[in-house]
Design a protein around this motif. Structure first.
Motif, mmCIF file in Angstrom:
data_model
loop_
_atom_site.group_PDB
_atom_site.id
_atom_site.type_symbol
_atom_site.label_atom_id
_atom_site.label_comp_id
_atom_site.label_asym_id
_atom_site.label_seq_id
_atom_site.Cartn_x
_atom_site.Cartn_y
_atom_site.Cartn_z
ATOM 1 N N LYS A 8 0.839 -1.195 0.000
ATOM 2 C CA LYS A 8 0.000 0.000 0.000
ATOM 3 C C LYS A 8 0.876 1.247 0.000
ATOM 4 N N LYS A 9 0.277 2.374 -0.302
ATOM 5 C CA LYS A 9 0.983 3.649 -0.306
ATOM 6 C C LYS A 9 1.529 3.943 1.094
ATOM 7 N N GLY A 10 2.793 4.347 1.154
ATOM 8 C CA GLY A 10 3.419 4.670 2.432
ATOM 9 C C GLY A 10 4.198 3.525 3.061
ATOM 10 N N ASP A 11 4.080 2.308 2.504
ATOM 11 C CA ASP A 11 4.810 1.155 3.039
ATOM 12 C C ASP A 11 6.301 1.260 2.724
ATOM 13 N N LEU A 12 7.108 0.680 3.603
ATOM 14 C CA LEU A 12 8.533 0.550 3.358
ATOM 15 C C LEU A 12 8.755 -0.818 2.721
ATOM 16 N N VAL A 13 9.393 -0.842 1.532
ATOM 17 C CA VAL A 13 9.542 -2.089 0.790
ATOM 18 C C VAL A 13 10.993 -2.318 0.392
ATOM 19 N N LYS A 14 11.291 -3.585 0.086
ATOM 20 C CA LYS A 14 12.598 -3.984 -0.428
ATOM 21 C C LYS A 14 12.383 -4.517 -1.835
ATOM 22 N N VAL A 15 13.288 -4.165 -2.762
ATOM 23 C CA VAL A 15 13.184 -4.633 -4.136
ATOM 24 C C VAL A 15 13.898 -5.975 -4.253
ATOM 25 N N LEU A 16 13.211 -6.966 -4.842
ATOM 26 C CA LEU A 16 13.730 -8.322 -4.940
ATOM 27 C C LEU A 16 14.445 -8.598 -6.253
ATOM 28 N N ALA A 17 14.102 -7.890 -7.327
ATOM 29 C CA ALA A 17 14.675 -8.194 -8.632
ATOM 30 C C ALA A 17 14.852 -6.911 -9.429
ATOM 31 N N GLY A 18 15.742 -6.977 -10.391
ATOM 32 C CA GLY A 18 15.962 -5.842 -11.273
ATOM 33 C C GLY A 18 17.211 -5.070 -10.909
ATOM 34 N N GLU A 19 17.383 -3.947 -11.552
ATOM 35 C CA GLU A 19 18.583 -3.134 -11.375
ATOM 36 C C GLU A 19 18.736 -2.622 -9.942
ATOM 37 N N ASP A 20 17.620 -2.328 -9.279
ATOM 38 C CA ASP A 20 17.653 -1.776 -7.923
ATOM 39 C C ASP A 20 17.480 -2.854 -6.855
ATOM 40 N N ARG A 21 17.803 -4.107 -7.172
ATOM 41 C CA ARG A 21 17.636 -5.214 -6.237
ATOM 42 C C ARG A 21 18.403 -4.945 -4.944
ATOM 43 N N THR A 22 17.818 -5.318 -3.812
ATOM 44 C CA THR A 22 18.304 -5.161 -2.432
ATOM 45 C C THR A 22 18.157 -3.746 -1.893
ATOM 46 N N LYS A 23 17.688 -2.803 -2.693
ATOM 47 C CA LYS A 23 17.488 -1.442 -2.195
ATOM 48 C C LYS A 23 16.119 -1.323 -1.539
ATOM 49 N N GLN A 24 16.001 -0.332 -0.635
ATOM 50 C CA GLN A 24 14.749 -0.113 0.083
ATOM 51 C C GLN A 24 14.231 1.279 -0.218
ATOM 52 N N GLY A 25 12.918 1.438 -0.076
ATOM 53 C CA GLY A 25 12.322 2.749 -0.279
ATOM 54 C C GLY A 25 10.868 2.750 0.160
ATOM 55 N N ARG A 26 10.292 3.947 0.188
ATOM 56 C CA ARG A 26 8.907 4.121 0.579
ATOM 57 C C ARG A 26 8.029 4.206 -0.675
ATOM 58 N N LEU A 42 13.862 5.040 -6.502
ATOM 59 C CA LEU A 42 14.252 3.831 -7.228
ATOM 60 C C LEU A 42 13.697 3.853 -8.648
ATOM 61 N N ARG A 43 14.395 3.142 -9.541
ATOM 62 C CA ARG A 43 14.059 3.052 -10.965
ATOM 63 C C ARG A 43 13.893 4.434 -11.567
ATOM 64 N N ILE A 44 14.963 5.213 -11.517
ATOM 65 C CA ILE A 44 14.955 6.588 -12.003
ATOM 66 C C ILE A 44 15.022 6.609 -13.528
ATOM 67 N N ASN A 45 14.071 7.331 -14.143
ATOM 68 C CA ASN A 45 14.053 7.554 -15.581
ATOM 69 C C ASN A 45 14.443 8.994 -15.857
ATOM 70 N N LYS A 46 15.239 9.216 -16.901
ATOM 71 C CA LYS A 46 15.635 10.566 -17.277
ATOM 72 C C LYS A 46 14.876 10.977 -18.524
ATOM 73 N N LYS A 47 14.368 12.205 -18.515
ATOM 74 C CA LYS A 47 13.630 12.719 -19.654
ATOM 75 C C LYS A 47 14.274 14.023 -20.087
ATOM 76 N N HIS A 48 14.609 14.120 -21.365
ATOM 77 C CA HIS A 48 15.199 15.339 -21.913
ATOM 78 C C HIS A 48 14.067 16.229 -22.408
ATOM 79 N N SER A 49 14.091 17.501 -22.009
ATOM 80 C CA SER A 49 13.020 18.407 -22.399
ATOM 81 C C SER A 49 13.591 19.650 -23.057
ATOM 82 N N LYS A 50 12.877 20.132 -24.065
ATOM 83 C CA LYS A 50 13.266 21.356 -24.750
ATOM 84 C C LYS A 50 12.899 22.549 -23.875
ATOM 85 N N PRO A 51 13.514 23.685 -24.098
ATOM 86 C CA PRO A 51 13.130 24.892 -23.349
ATOM 87 C C PRO A 51 11.684 25.301 -23.650
ATOM 88 N N THR A 52 10.947 25.628 -22.588
ATOM 89 C CA THR A 52 9.573 26.115 -22.726
ATOM 90 C C THR A 52 9.444 27.389 -21.889
#
Length: 109
Positions: A8-26, A42-52
């Motif tokens: 649920k929202k607000g829970d503290l969890v541990k990641v079991l698989a993937g690039e961020d495995r063994t990391k914790q977060g809310r 965790l699982r940070i995505n980068k987005k390139h944006s033009k000037p607005t």
């Protein structure tokens, strides 16, 4: 009807698989339709944006991406040990979640 989830929202969890495995977060949000959750930092995505007009310099923005619920394990708030989630009736008859742990202390060899 939406499915029940063990996270649920607000829970503290541990990641079991993937690039961020063994990391914790809310958990910031849970998408029950797609069985995913967004975990803080965790699982940070980068987005390139033009000037607005709102962001005159443009640049790269970072944002958390979704992680499938099967790759997350709830961490017990009292002990800090991750485990599976169980449900049992509480004092008022409502189901309460609890963390199933094996209560063994693992010693490093």
């Amino acid at each position: 009807m939406q499915k029940k989830t063990h996270i649920k929202k607000g829970d503290l969890v541990k990641v079991l698989a993937g690039e961020d495995r063994t990391k914790q977060g809310r958990v910031l949000e849970v998408d029950r339709k797609h069985n995913t959750a967004v975990v803080e930092g965790l699982r940070i995505n980068k987005k390139h944006s033009k000037p607005t007009t709102a962001l005159p310099q443009g640049g790269i923005t970072e944002k958390e991406g979704p992680i499938h619920l099967s790759n997350l394990m709830l961490i017990d708030a009292k002990t800090g040990v991750p485990g599976r989630v169980g449900r049992k009736p509480g004092k008022d008859g409502q189901l309460e979640r609890y963390v199933k742990t094996n209560n063994r202390k693992t010693a490093k060899k």
